[in-house]
Design a protein around this motif. Structure first.
Motif, mmCIF file in Angstrom:
data_model
loop_
_atom_site.group_PDB
_atom_site.id
_atom_site.type_symbol
_atom_site.label_atom_id
_atom_site.label_comp_id
_atom_site.label_asym_id
_atom_site.label_seq_id
_atom_site.Cartn_x
_atom_site.Cartn_y
_atom_site.Cartn_z
ATOM 1 N N ASN A 1 0.827 -1.211 0.000
ATOM 2 C CA ASN A 1 0.000 0.000 0.000
ATOM 3 C C ASN A 1 0.858 1.256 0.000
ATOM 4 O O ASN A 1 0.568 2.211 -0.721
ATOM 5 C CB ASN A 1 -0.948 0.010 1.201
ATOM 6 N N LEU B 1 2.420 1.622 -3.448
ATOM 7 C CA LEU B 1 1.426 2.041 -4.435
ATOM 8 C C LEU B 1 1.049 3.511 -4.275
ATOM 9 O O LEU B 1 0.890 4.227 -5.259
ATOM 10 C CB LEU B 1 0.178 1.165 -4.325
ATOM 11 N N LYS B 2 0.920 3.972 -3.037
ATOM 12 C CA LYS B 2 0.599 5.385 -2.810
ATOM 13 C C LYS B 2 1.712 6.288 -3.333
ATOM 14 O O LYS B 2 1.454 7.311 -3.960
ATOM 15 C CB LYS B 2 0.359 5.649 -1.325
ATOM 16 N N GLU C 1 3.836 5.546 -5.691
ATOM 17 C CA GLU C 1 3.833 5.455 -7.151
ATOM 18 C C GLU C 1 2.705 6.304 -7.732
ATOM 19 O O GLU C 1 2.898 6.990 -8.733
ATOM 20 C CB GLU C 1 3.692 3.992 -7.586
ATOM 21 N N GLN C 2 1.540 6.297 -7.096
ATOM 22 C CA GLN C 2 0.430 7.131 -7.563
ATOM 23 C C GLN C 2 0.782 8.613 -7.446
ATOM 24 O O GLN C 2 0.503 9.392 -8.361
ATOM 25 C CB GLN C 2 -0.840 6.823 -6.770
ATOM 26 N N ARG C 3 1.395 8.995 -6.328
ATOM 27 C CA ARG C 3 1.817 10.398 -6.169
ATOM 28 C C ARG C 3 2.850 10.771 -7.218
ATOM 29 O O ARG C 3 2.804 11.857 -7.785
ATOM 30 C CB ARG C 3 2.429 10.623 -4.788
ATOM 31 N N ARG C 4 3.788 9.855 -7.466
ATOM 32 C CA ARG C 4 4.836 10.123 -8.447
ATOM 33 C C ARG C 4 4.219 10.315 -9.821
ATOM 34 O O ARG C 4 4.580 11.245 -10.554
ATOM 35 C CB ARG C 4 5.853 8.981 -8.463
ATOM 36 N N ARG C 5 3.273 9.469 -10.179
ATOM 37 C CA ARG C 5 2.626 9.586 -11.492
ATOM 38 C C ARG C 5 1.823 10.876 -11.611
ATOM 39 O O ARG C 5 1.847 11.522 -12.654
ATOM 40 C CB ARG C 5 1.736 8.380 -11.756
ATOM 41 N N ARG C 6 1.080 11.236 -10.528
ATOM 42 C CA ARG C 6 0.332 12.496 -10.559
ATOM 43 C C ARG C 6 1.277 13.680 -10.699
ATOM 44 O O ARG C 6 1.025 14.611 -11.466
ATOM 45 C CB ARG C 6 -0.521 12.646 -9.302
#
Length: 184
Positions: free
Chosen positions: A86, A89-90, A92-97
């Motif tokens: 988790n 993934l968080k 990675e999501q922040r990095r992508r945003r």
């Protein structure tokens, strides 16, 4: 009722050497954990909770205690790994945003800020070796605006030594290395 006094609560067999579910502890996760706590953690949610006042057996055999300890450790291992996934993934999501918002605000004329990796440099085999701290660049004589401050504070601080992806924590970077470059 004492009709079950020599039966194991978990396997239903009669046992000569048993432990009290409510008074004894067993070794799990390198510490002594009350047997009742381990049972409560491993029982399905559809089962009624343990009650020392019910009429069921209050004993557990040593074989079932070993199995219970293994199940308890497995459950904690699962939860720990799930928690780490988790977190990764968080990040990675922040990095992508962050990457998406940067790419929208930047023009295509800018050059990449990360130099290409030399081809003759050996690849790291240890995840800790693949993590390179990102050093913020100093802007010459440019006053720091609120926008510049917030963008520099939200920049990832660790970079994968193989693919140059950036991460906010060293652990996230090591996690990425472990799974993205597992064949190296």
């Amino acid at each position: 009722m004492d009709i079950f006094e020599s039966f194991c609560r978990t396997c239903g067999n009669e046992c000569l050497e048993s432990l009290s579910i409510y008074k004894e502890s067993a070794q799990a996760l390198d510490k002594m954990v009350p047997i009742s706590d381990m049972l409560a953690a491993c029982l399905p949610a559809s089962m009624p909770p343990l009650d020392p006042e019910d009429d069921y057996p209050k004993q557990i055999c040593r074989i079932c205690v070993k199995k219970l300890s293994m199940a308890f450790e497995f459950s904690h291992q699962w939860l720990g790994a799930h928690s780490e996934f988790n977190v990764a993934l968080k990040f990675e999501q922040r990095r992508r945003r962050s990457q998406a918002s940067r790419s929208q605000s930047q023009t295509q004329s800018q050059t990449p800020t990360h130099p290409a990796k030399p081809k003759n440099e050996p690849l790291p085999t240890d995840p800790a070796d693949a993590v390179t701290p990102k050093i913020p660049s100093k802007r010459a004589a440019a006053p720091a605006t609120d926008e510049a401050k917030s963008s520099s504070e939200s920049r990832p601080g660790f970079k994968c030594g193989i693919c140059n992806k950036c991460f906010f924590t060293e652990k996230a970077c090591q996690f990425h290395f472990k799974f993205a470059h597992k064949d190296l």
